[in-house]
Design a protein around this motif. Structure first.
Motif, PDB file in Angstrom:
ATOM      1  N   GLU A 216       0.936  -1.304   0.013  1.00  0.00           N
ATOM      2  CA  GLU A 216      -0.012   0.040  -0.039  1.00  0.00           C
ATOM      3  C   GLU A 216       1.014   1.252  -0.130  1.00  0.00           C
ATOM      4  N   MET A 249      -9.787  -0.920  -0.766  1.00  0.00           N
ATOM      5  CA  MET A 249      -8.436  -0.657  -1.180  1.00  0.00           C
ATOM      6  C   MET A 249      -8.884  -0.236  -2.649  1.00  0.00           C
ATOM      7  N   SER A 251      -6.858  -0.403  -6.256  1.00  0.00           N
ATOM      8  CA  SER A 251      -5.677  -1.185  -6.464  1.00  0.00           C
ATOM      9  C   SER A 251      -5.715  -1.799  -7.943  1.00  0.00           C
ATOM     10  N   TRP A 266      -4.075   1.571  -2.476  1.00  0.00           N
ATOM     11  CA  TRP A 266      -3.974   2.931  -1.667  1.00  0.00           C
ATOM     12  C   TRP A 266      -5.291   3.097  -1.026  1.00  0.00           C
ATOM     13  N   GLY A 268      -6.454   2.036   2.171  1.00  0.00           N
ATOM     14  CA  GLY A 268      -6.971   0.845   2.861  1.00  0.00           C
ATOM     15  C   GLY A 268      -7.697   1.363   4.225  1.00  0.00           C
TER      16      GLY A 268
END
Length: 314
Positions: A216, A249, A251, A266, A268
């Motif tokens: 992350e 999330m 992603s 990014w 979370g």
């Protein structure tokens, strides 16, 4: 009951070290810590490494390293593991030195995955530096990230008795979705700190022990930039950009040189155990996370139906 506090590091056995060095540094934005003929280490933060990649034939996860708060907590875990009938062994001074920890104890989970329980994971002597990231990797109290492992026919009752009952993980939530007639994805997500999950287990067909590892970042732009780097490099994707409904999330999933995936994300969600309620959800994704071939087909259809394309040929 005390338990593990974070997923500190992972060790992979791979057949192509050069491809992994390029993947980790030039595509993901990690820092090469060290390398030799037998392997390399990759940094994400102040720790000396978070990924250790070693030469071998498995092309898969071979070790999950979980940090424990201290010596007393590790002794308590060893006692619980022994009482539960698990194999437990001291890793010894040489392994502790190699892992950069004060002490390491090894055990095996019900699926046969090797686990190292450690105390005193050291900091590196130099600061972390990446030439590619605008922000940073999200680690700290949440550990290195999360991983999704395959249950390999072991019952949920059996592996929860180990991870929840002995190691002290808490259930975050469950997702059950029928992906196609007769094909059901059934995953359970477990946390040991505020990160939504540090480990999850899936009952689905997959040739590896691990489905993916999630890293992350603090800056959403780094997800887009990593997507572009992987796309331009021709690195295979498992899933396109999207968002999960449980950890929120944002992603994408890119395939590693060893055939399992890395989720690059990014935003979370963090869990507060005082207020968190465990739920069962019926979908893996709010939007996106399509197989790359499906998205390619949609793009080709859109291009074929584009009036501007027709005008250009008149």
């Amino acid at each position: 009951m005390s338990g593990v506090k974070e997923l500190a590091y992972v060790v992979y056995e791979v057949t192509d070290l050069a491809a992994w060095e390029h993947f980790g540094t030039a595509l993901l934005g990690m820092q090469l810590a060290d390398k030799d003929a037998d392997g390399l280490s990759l940094r994400m933060d102040a720790k000396p490494y978070r990924w250790r990649v070693e030469r071998g034939t498995a092309d898969d996860l071979v070790v999950s390293g979980y940090e424990v708060a201290g010596a007393a907590e590790l002794d308590e875990l060893v006692a619980r593991l022994t009482a539960a009938g698990a194999e437990v062994a001291e890793g010894g001074a040489a392994l502790a030195a190699a892992r950069r920890v004060d002490r390491v104890v090894t055990t095996v989970d019900p699926m046969g995955n090797r686990i190292e329980l450690v105390t005193g994971f050291a900091d590196a002597e130099t600061p972390f530096a990446s030439d590619l990231l605008l922000g940073e990797f999200v680690t700290g109290a949440g550990g290195a990230g999360h991983q999704v492992l395959l249950s390999k026919g072991v019952s949920r009752e059996a592996y929860l008795a180990f991870y929840e009952g002995v190691l002290g993980f808490r259930i975050s939530d469950i997702i059950v979705e029928e992906l196609a007639p007769g094909i059901v994805a059934d995953l359970i997500f477990l946390h040991c700190n505020p990160r939504h999950h540090s480990v999850a287990f899936g009952d689905m067909p997959h040739p590896k022990k691990t489905h993916h590892f999630m890293v992350e970042v603090t800056d959403m732009r780094d997800v887009g930039m990593a997507w572009d780097r992987c796309l331009k490099a021709g690195q295979p994707f498992e899933m396109t950009l999207g968002m999960h409904p449980n950890d929120n999330m944002f992603s994408f999933y890119v395939t590693t040189p060893s055939g399992f995936a890395v989720e690059y994300g990014w935003g979370g969600l963090l869990i507060d155990d005082a207020t968190w309620e465990v739920k069962t959800l019926d979908r893996l994704n709010n939007w996106g996370h399509h197989p790359m071939q499906a998205e390619l087909g949609w793009l080709q259809a859109a291009i074929a139906n584009d009036p501007a394309r027709e005008d250009a040929h008149r």
